[in-house]
Design an enzyme around this catalytic site. Structure first.
Site, PDB file in Angstrom:
ATOM      1  CE  LYS A 234      -7.919   0.157  -2.016  1.00 39.85           C
ATOM      2  NZ  LYS A 234      -8.949  -0.525  -1.203  1.00 39.85           N
TER       3      LYS A 234
ATOM      4  CG  MET B 260      -7.930   7.126   6.685  1.00 38.49           C
ATOM      5  SD  MET B 260      -8.652   5.604   6.004  1.00 38.49           S
ATOM      6  CE  MET B 260      -9.638   5.055   7.415  1.00 38.49           C
TER       7      MET B 260
ATOM      8  CG  ASP C 288      -2.139  -0.901   1.030  1.00 34.56           C
ATOM      9  OD1 ASP C 288      -2.368  -1.354  -0.104  1.00 34.56           O
ATOM     10  OD2 ASP C 288      -2.849  -1.144   2.020  1.00 34.56           O
TER      11      ASP C 288
END
Length: 252
Positions: free
Chosen positions: A57, A171, A35
């Site tokens: 991502k 996030m 990732d």
């Protein structure tokens, strides 16, 4: 014979914070699917013949859909290869590790979960903020800052979140105004301390501190970029005494 899959947590950013077992799974792998937040230093630990596949991502930009990542992991394992799915933090803490494990289990593919240190505790710690403290917070709560994107997505109960002694939001940088508004509307005091920790545990770590009442208007917030861990609660005040990491580029 199918190969084995390791769902490995790479830790919060500093490559030295990976577990010994995590490092072993990198060195064992024929294929590494990694990732965006995984340190490049860890990927370098792979065998020379290993296939390195990036599946990172970022907000608004996904290299691969989650369904395609699931299929890719299974495909390589079904070829008899040892696969390490390398994720920032811990695979089971907002890492979709549960989805990937279920996909493998449904297909009879052996897997092993290798926990990693999550940024929900590491980023605050590296900013001098304990998420619990005997006189300030007996518990802490971790939520995602992403808004609900569909009927099958679990939504945050803001009334419940506002009651947390320590609230950690992962996030959540882009949704900061919404997060603050929801907490204030649900009874959180405007003078509640808040800290935004960018790139926790990395050399480029930065921290912005304030209160729920003034953090959104702080011009320093606009200088931050993901990943950011948001810490809310009285424990944030401990930072003034416990800020041990002197190399941090402090914003306050």
């Amino acid at each position: 014979m199918y190969g084995k899959v390791y769902l490995t947590g790479a830790g919060p950013g500093d490559p030295k914070l990976i577990t010994l077992r995590g490092l072993e799974t990198i060195r064992l792998a024929d294929v590494i699917i990694y990732d965006r937040l995984v340190s490049k230093e860890l990927v370098k630990e792979a065998q020379s013949h290993a296939e390195l596949l990036y599946a990172g991502k970022a907000s608004g930009h996904h290299t691969m859909k989650q369904e395609d990542i699931n299929a890719l992991i299974a495909d390589r394992a079904m070829r008899g290869l040892t696969v390490t799915r390398l994720k920032g933090g811990d695979p089971f803490v907002f890492g979709r590790g549960g989805e990937e494990a279920a996909y493998l289990a449904d297909r009879g593919i052996e897997f092993e979960l290798v926990p990693g240190i999550s940024s929900c505790i590491a980023a605050p710690a590296y900013a001098g903020i304990p998420v619990t403290h005997r006189t300030l917070a007996a518990s802490f709560t971790v939520i995602t800052g992403h808004e609900c994107v569909g009927k099958d997505t679990a939504c945050v109960d803001w009334a419940w979140a506002a009651g947390a002694e320590t609230l950690v939001v992962l996030m959540g940088l882009q949704q900061l105004p919404v997060i603050v508004d929801q907490l204030l509307m649900n009874g959180k005091a405007a003078d509640t301390p808040i800290a935004l920790v960018q790139s926790g545990t990395r050399e480029e770590q930065q921290t912005v501190v304030g209160t729920l009442g003034n953090i959104v208007a702080n011009p320093q917030v606009s200088e931050l970029s993901s990943p950011v861990a948001i810490v809310i609660g009285p424990v944030v005040a401990m930072r003034e005494r416990l800020q041990w990491r002197k190399i941090e580029a402090v914003i306050a």
